[in-house]
Design a protein around this motif. Sequence first.
Motif, PDB file in Angstrom:
ATOM      1  N   VAL A 159       0.847  -1.187   0.000  1.00 20.29           N
ATOM      2  CA  VAL A 159       0.000   0.000   0.000  1.00 20.29           C
ATOM      3  C   VAL A 159       0.884   1.238   0.000  1.00 20.29           C
ATOM      4  CG1 VAL A 159      -0.166   0.027   2.522  1.00 20.29           C
ATOM      5  CG2 VAL A 159      -1.983   1.072   1.152  1.00 20.29           C
ATOM      6  N   GLN A 160       0.394   2.297  -0.593  1.00 20.27           N
ATOM      7  CA  GLN A 160       1.117   3.563  -0.580  1.00 20.27           C
ATOM      8  C   GLN A 160       0.988   4.224   0.786  1.00 20.27           C
ATOM      9  OE1 GLN A 160       2.971   5.037  -2.965  1.00 20.27           O
ATOM     10  NE2 GLN A 160       2.613   3.469  -4.541  1.00 20.27           N
ATOM     11  N   ARG A 198      -4.351   5.997  14.650  1.00 19.35           N
ATOM     12  CA  ARG A 198      -4.337   5.548  13.250  1.00 19.35           C
ATOM     13  C   ARG A 198      -4.879   4.122  13.088  1.00 19.35           C
ATOM     14  NH1 ARG A 198       0.357   4.796  10.744  1.00 19.35           N
ATOM     15  NH2 ARG A 198       1.564   4.361  12.635  1.00 19.35           N
ATOM     16  N   PHE A 199      -4.662   3.301  14.087  1.00 26.09           N
ATOM     17  CA  PHE A 199      -5.092   1.901  14.046  1.00 26.09           C
ATOM     18  C   PHE A 199      -6.266   1.690  14.989  1.00 26.09           C
ATOM     19  CE2 PHE A 199      -0.772  -0.237  12.811  1.00 26.09           C
ATOM     20  CZ  PHE A 199      -0.657   0.636  11.743  1.00 26.09           C
ATOM     21  N   THR A 200      -7.145   0.759  14.603  1.00 24.44           N
ATOM     22  CA  THR A 200      -8.280   0.391  15.448  1.00 24.44           C
ATOM     23  C   THR A 200      -8.399  -1.122  15.499  1.00 24.44           C
ATOM     24  OG1 THR A 200      -9.475   2.412  14.840  1.00 24.44           O
ATOM     25  CG2 THR A 200     -10.745   0.640  15.864  1.00 24.44           C
ATOM     26  N   LEU A 220      -1.267   4.959   6.847  1.00 24.19           N
ATOM     27  CA  LEU A 220      -0.083   4.107   6.987  1.00 24.19           C
ATOM     28  C   LEU A 220       1.187   4.845   6.620  1.00 24.19           C
ATOM     29  CD1 LEU A 220      -1.663   0.819   5.706  1.00 24.19           C
ATOM     30  CD2 LEU A 220      -0.474   1.069   7.881  1.00 24.19           C
ATOM     31  N   LYS A 221       2.252   4.501   7.328  1.00 26.64           N
ATOM     32  CA  LYS A 221       3.559   5.100   7.123  1.00 26.64           C
ATOM     33  C   LYS A 221       4.553   4.004   6.747  1.00 26.64           C
ATOM     34  CE  LYS A 221       2.595   8.319  10.921  1.00 26.64           C
ATOM     35  NZ  LYS A 221       3.071   8.835  12.228  1.00 26.64           N
ATOM     36  N   SER A 222       5.665   4.392   6.168  1.00 27.50           N
ATOM     37  CA  SER A 222       6.669   3.401   5.772  1.00 27.50           C
ATOM     38  C   SER A 222       7.166   2.613   6.981  1.00 27.50           C
ATOM     39  CB  SER A 222       7.835   4.084   5.067  1.00 27.50           C
ATOM     40  OG  SER A 222       8.410   5.078   5.897  1.00 27.50           O
ATOM     41  N   GLU A 223       7.194   3.271   8.139  1.00 23.50           N
ATOM     42  CA  GLU A 223       7.660   2.571   9.346  1.00 23.50           C
ATOM     43  C   GLU A 223       6.666   1.541   9.869  1.00 23.50           C
ATOM     44  OE1 GLU A 223       7.522   5.906   8.833  1.00 23.50           O
ATOM     45  OE2 GLU A 223       7.064   6.968  10.716  1.00 23.50           O
ATOM     46  N   VAL A 273       4.498  -0.809   3.243  1.00 28.06           N
ATOM     47  CA  VAL A 273       4.024   0.541   2.967  1.00 28.06           C
ATOM     48  C   VAL A 273       5.085   1.263   2.157  1.00 28.06           C
ATOM     49  CG1 VAL A 273       3.135   2.692   3.931  1.00 28.06           C
ATOM     50  CG2 VAL A 273       2.749   0.513   5.130  1.00 28.06           C
ATOM     51  N   LEU A 274       4.698   1.688   0.971  1.00 31.34           N
ATOM     52  CA  LEU A 274       5.628   2.344   0.056  1.00 31.34           C
ATOM     53  C   LEU A 274       5.593   3.847   0.267  1.00 31.34           C
ATOM     54  CD1 LEU A 274       4.670   0.324  -3.129  1.00 31.34           C
ATOM     55  CD2 LEU A 274       6.572  -0.101  -1.570  1.00 31.34           C
TER      56      LEU A 274
END
Length: 122
Positions: A12-13, A67-69, A86-89, A120-121
Amino acid sequence: QVRLVESGGGLVQAGGSLRLSCAASGFTFSSYYMSWVRQAPGKGPEWVSFINADGGSTRYADSVEGRFTISRDNANNTLHLQMNSLKSEDTAMYYCAASRSFTRTRDEYDYWGQGTQVVVLS
């Protein structure tokens, strides 16, 4: 036979979303606390989120808070993790794990799944 089977991972981007699922069988899912734990390449396991047995209490790592649930469906023995922004980390293998109480300690989980990969790209 106890099984935890994760699904929903993928590519995912950055800024995108994914929804992970964990299908449980072979034990009384509704009696267990459930967690998501992730492991990035070359790093140790990182606890991500927790939900208690009836779904009424949740906790999150600071890195994913907001950000997450996490959620669960005890009628269908399924655990979910909705991941937004989402982040690359966040790139890691994501595992679901079952325990008798809240824990972040790897050895205290009773059951583990095989994991689902999230990339995550940036």
